[in-house]
Design an enzyme around this catalytic site. Structure first.
Site, short mmCIF file in Angstrom:
data_model
loop_
_atom_site.label_atom_id
_atom_site.label_comp_id
_atom_site.label_asym_id
_atom_site.label_seq_id
_atom_site.Cartn_x
_atom_site.Cartn_y
_atom_site.Cartn_z
CB SER A 89 -0.91 0.01 1.23
OG SER A 89 -1.74 1.17 1.24
CG HIS A 93 0.57 13.21 0.87
ND1 HIS A 93 -0.73 13.49 0.49
CD2 HIS A 93 0.48 12.22 1.80
CE1 HIS A 93 -1.57 12.73 1.18
NE2 HIS A 93 -0.86 11.95 1.97
CG HIS A 103 -4.56 5.05 -2.26
ND1 HIS A 103 -5.60 4.35 -2.85
CD2 HIS A 103 -4.17 4.31 -1.19
CE1 HIS A 103 -5.83 3.25 -2.15
NE2 HIS A 103 -4.98 3.19 -1.16
CG HIS A 142 -9.27 7.45 -15.45
ND1 HIS A 142 -10.22 6.67 -14.85
CD2 HIS A 142 -9.13 8.55 -14.67
CE1 HIS A 142 -10.64 7.25 -13.75
NE2 HIS A 142 -10.00 8.41 -13.61
N GLY A 256 -3.03 -3.56 14.05
CA GLY A 256 -1.86 -3.38 13.20
C GLY A 256 -0.92 -2.30 13.70
NE ARG A 257 6.16 -0.76 12.90
CZ ARG A 257 6.77 0.22 12.23
NH1 ARG A 257 6.25 0.64 11.09
NH2 ARG A 257 7.89 0.74 12.69
#
Length: 298
Positions: A89, A93, A103, A142, A256-257
């Site tokens: 993931s 920025h 993202h 796209h 989770g972390r």
């Protein structure tokens, strides 16, 4: 799957380290066996780079005793089952307001209900969040998504684009987060091998979808006005991630972390009370020309 995802993370980090000029730190972590959540991961991150104010790309591979509510939202029959999850993931920025935030994630889940065969499904996608939109950039992004999915069925891109438009939508603001892209979840309808191949195609498409946009916009001139608008729109990004994002909720609900989960947050953002862009301004054009749903590849 683990081998592919670790390789994907390294390829992405290598491409954007070269673009930024600063190395990404490497933060490996491990959860010891025996707890409610065990596993390992690697977070790769640059902060205050030349191109990116913050860019992070995470790999994680965890096992848990009980699927959290966010993972069984559409599969209530699996509530309470042990699970295994792994994925990559990222959120980037940029420093320049003319470069969109991006993202991407690709992930796989396996639920392990007692006495039954594992139930495996895939999820992921990528989406683009401009501040000062450029039509050529949105079209390129796209088309890259469409072309990645084309070998697996012509119906997948319009279906996953619609899913993305619906998912990355701030209901309390009645506006889209950006110009979208593709999004899919709970996907295994092509069978394991073909579904995993589709996941790889999406992951492999990310660098050629986003890097040319960064290279075209990174040196565009900007001033305090553009910076203020970028920070204001980043506030929307924060709102979505904390209120609606299933990945954030899954990470927090499963123990989770936290540092890795919240790496998607921008380093700076701001909110204003009832602010509206001046009609006809470049800022207003984001709302009138880019946030409404469009068919970008037509």
């Amino acid at each position: 799957m683990r081998e592919y995802l670790l390789g994907l993370q390294q390829r992405i980090v290598g491409a954007f380290e070269a673009e930024d000029g600063r190395p990404f730190i490497r933060d490996a972590w491990q959860r010891p066996p025996g707890g409610a959540l065990e596993g390992d991961g690697v977070s790769r991150l640059v902060e205050q780079g030349q191109v990116f104010e913050r860019a992070g790309c995470n790999f994680s591979h965890v096992k848990g005793r009980t699927l959290p509510p966010s993972a069984t939202q559409h599969r209530p029959e699996l509530a309470g089952a042990p699970f295994e999850a792994l994925g990559v993931s990222l959120v980037m920025h940029p420093r320049n307001p003319h470069v969109p935030t991006v993202h991407m994630n690709v992930r796989a889940f396996a639920a392990l209900p007692a006495g039954q065969a594992p139930v495996v499904w895939f999820g992921g996608g990528m989406d683009l969040t401009p501040y000062y939109g450029v039509e050529d950039d949105a079209v390129h992004f796209h088309r890259s998504c469409r072309d990645a999915l084309a070998p697996f069925g012509a119906e997948l891109y319009p279906r996953f684009k619609r899913w993305c438009d619906e998912y990355f939508f701030l209901k309390h603001r009645n506006e889209a987060r950006g110009v979208g892209g593709i999004f899919f979840d709970d996907f295994n309808e092509l069978g394991f091998e073909r579904s995993f191949a589709m996941l790889r195609a999406v992951g492999d498409a990310f660098v050629p979808a986003y890097l040319p946009i960064v290279q075209r916009r990174r040196d565009a001139a900007y001033g305090e006005r553009e910076r203020d608008f970028q920070l204001y729109r980043r506030g929307r990004y924060v709102e979505f991630n904390l209120v609606f994002d299933r990945g954030t909720h899954f990470g927090l609900q499963s123990g989770g972390r936290t540092e890795s989960i919240l790496m998607s947050m921008p380093p700076f953002a701001q909110w204003r009370y009832d602010w509206q862009p001046e009609p006809g301004s470049p800022e207003a054009r984001l709302y009138t020309h880019f946030l409404p749903v469009r068919d970008w590849v037509a």
